[in-house]
Design a protein around this motif. Structure first.
Motif, PDB file in Angstrom:
ATOM      1  N   ASN A  32       0.831  -1.207   0.000  1.00 37.47           N
ATOM      2  CA  ASN A  32       0.000   0.000   0.000  1.00 37.47           C
ATOM      3  C   ASN A  32       0.866   1.256   0.000  1.00 37.47           C
ATOM      4  O   ASN A  32       0.542   2.240  -0.661  1.00 37.47           O
ATOM      5  CB  ASN A  32      -0.927   0.016   1.217  1.00 37.47           C
ATOM      6  N   GLY A  33       1.962   1.240   0.746  1.00 35.40           N
ATOM      7  CA  GLY A  33       2.868   2.387   0.788  1.00 35.40           C
ATOM      8  C   GLY A  33       3.494   2.670  -0.564  1.00 35.40           C
ATOM      9  O   GLY A  33       3.651   3.830  -0.954  1.00 35.40           O
ATOM     10  N   ALA A  34       3.857   1.623  -1.295  1.00 33.50           N
ATOM     11  CA  ALA A  34       4.437   1.810  -2.631  1.00 33.50           C
ATOM     12  C   ALA A  34       3.421   2.430  -3.585  1.00 33.50           C
ATOM     13  O   ALA A  34       3.738   3.360  -4.335  1.00 33.50           O
ATOM     14  CB  ALA A  34       4.937   0.478  -3.180  1.00 33.50           C
ATOM     15  N   TYR A  47      -2.849  -2.561 -11.617  1.00 33.67           N
ATOM     16  CA  TYR A  47      -2.247  -3.890 -11.658  1.00 33.67           C
ATOM     17  C   TYR A  47      -3.319  -4.959 -11.731  1.00 33.67           C
ATOM     18  O   TYR A  47      -4.440  -4.791 -11.276  1.00 33.67           O
ATOM     19  CB  TYR A  47      -1.338  -4.123 -10.449  1.00 33.67           C
ATOM     20  N   ASP A  48      -2.930  -6.105 -12.340  1.00 31.40           N
ATOM     21  CA  ASP A  48      -3.840  -7.242 -12.465  1.00 31.40           C
ATOM     22  C   ASP A  48      -3.732  -8.176 -11.265  1.00 31.40           C
ATOM     23  O   ASP A  48      -4.720  -8.737 -10.823  1.00 31.40           O
ATOM     24  CB  ASP A  48      -3.539  -8.040 -13.737  1.00 31.40           C
ATOM     25  N   ARG A  58       4.284  -8.443  -4.362  1.00 29.04           N
ATOM     26  CA  ARG A  58       4.446  -8.531  -5.814  1.00 29.04           C
ATOM     27  C   ARG A  58       3.258  -7.887  -6.506  1.00 29.04           C
ATOM     28  O   ARG A  58       2.116  -8.144  -6.134  1.00 29.04           O
ATOM     29  CB  ARG A  58       4.468  -9.986  -6.281  1.00 29.04           C
ATOM     30  N   LEU A  59       3.543  -7.081  -7.504  1.00 31.01           N
ATOM     31  CA  LEU A  59       2.515  -6.554  -8.389  1.00 31.01           C
ATOM     32  C   LEU A  59       2.801  -7.122  -9.770  1.00 31.01           C
ATOM     33  O   LEU A  59       3.908  -6.985 -10.292  1.00 31.01           O
ATOM     34  CB  LEU A  59       2.554  -5.026  -8.444  1.00 31.01           C
ATOM     35  N   LEU A  78       8.523  -6.263  -7.613  1.00 32.15           N
ATOM     36  CA  LEU A  78       8.696  -6.918  -6.319  1.00 32.15           C
ATOM     37  C   LEU A  78       9.216  -5.899  -5.319  1.00 32.15           C
ATOM     38  O   LEU A  78      10.255  -5.275  -5.540  1.00 32.15           O
ATOM     39  CB  LEU A  78       9.685  -8.086  -6.440  1.00 32.15           C
ATOM     40  N   PHE A  79       8.495  -5.711  -4.215  1.00 35.59           N
ATOM     41  CA  PHE A  79       8.867  -4.759  -3.170  1.00 35.59           C
ATOM     42  C   PHE A  79       9.160  -5.528  -1.882  1.00 35.59           C
ATOM     43  O   PHE A  79       8.310  -6.260  -1.389  1.00 35.59           O
ATOM     44  CB  PHE A  79       7.733  -3.760  -2.899  1.00 35.59           C
ATOM     45  N   THR A  80      10.366  -5.372  -1.364  1.00 36.23           N
ATOM     46  CA  THR A  80      10.733  -5.908  -0.057  1.00 36.23           C
ATOM     47  C   THR A  80      11.354  -4.759   0.730  1.00 36.23           C
ATOM     48  O   THR A  80      11.705  -3.737   0.135  1.00 36.23           O
ATOM     49  CB  THR A  80      11.739  -7.075  -0.177  1.00 36.23           C
TER      50      THR A  80
END
Length: 169
Positions: A32-34, A47-48, A58-59, A78-80
């Motif tokens: 959500n932050g991204a 995004y799908d 992952r989006l 990919l967000f980590t």
């Protein structure tokens, strides 16, 4: 000798706290932050697929819009907490007129302050100096980039076949 033991335990406790905080950080909040950080800059992410796991978020199949104009289609983001990796990027619209349209991968590691991107434009390496609030980029352009996108390359400074760009934030 006791002060050395206590200092070591304090350092170990702080390191353990940081690792556990990153591990148990809500990955849904990270996702959500991204999306919200992008939206605050006028960028919309459509995004799908969205998956939050223990390691990150992952989006999949994302369309990036600036205002209402399409800018790019992204295969996977990919967000980590320690790395942001975006792959299979296809530029559209105005962005495609400034750079070659296919970008294989973009990786940003905020803890180390490193940036790496690879695509039809060549190879881009960069570093972020958080203390000096400065970003330094170095581009090794491909022959396609040199041949068809000279206007974009003029924004960089050329030195020994590599192009550098520096900015502060």
């Amino acid at each position: 000798m006791i002060w050395l033991k206590r200092s070591f335990l304090a350092l170990l406790a702080v390191a353990l706290w940081v690792v556990l905080s990153l591990l148990f950080l809500s990955k849904e909040r990270l996702c959500n932050g991204a999306v919200e950080a992008a939206a605050s800059k006028g960028v919309t992410l459509c995004y799908d697929g969205r998956t939050a796991s223990m390691l990150g978020c992952r989006l999949e199949r994302t369309t990036v819009l600036y205002g209402h104009a399409p800018v790019a289609k992204v295969g996977l983001a990919l967000f980590t907490p320690w790395k942001i990796e975006i792959s299979k990027i296809r530029l559209e619209g105005l962005a495609a007129s400034m750079l070659p349209p296919k970008i294989a991968t973009v990786r940003f590691e905020p803890l180390g302050g490193t940036i790496y991107a690879e695509g039809d434009f060549g190879v881009l390496r960069g570093d972020v100096a958080w203390s000096g609030r400065r970003v330094n980029l170095e581009l090794t352009p491909s022959s396609l980039m040199k041949r068809e996108f000279g206007a974009t390359l003029r924004e960089f400074r050329q030195k020994n076949g590599k192009y550098t760009y520096a900015l502060s934030f």
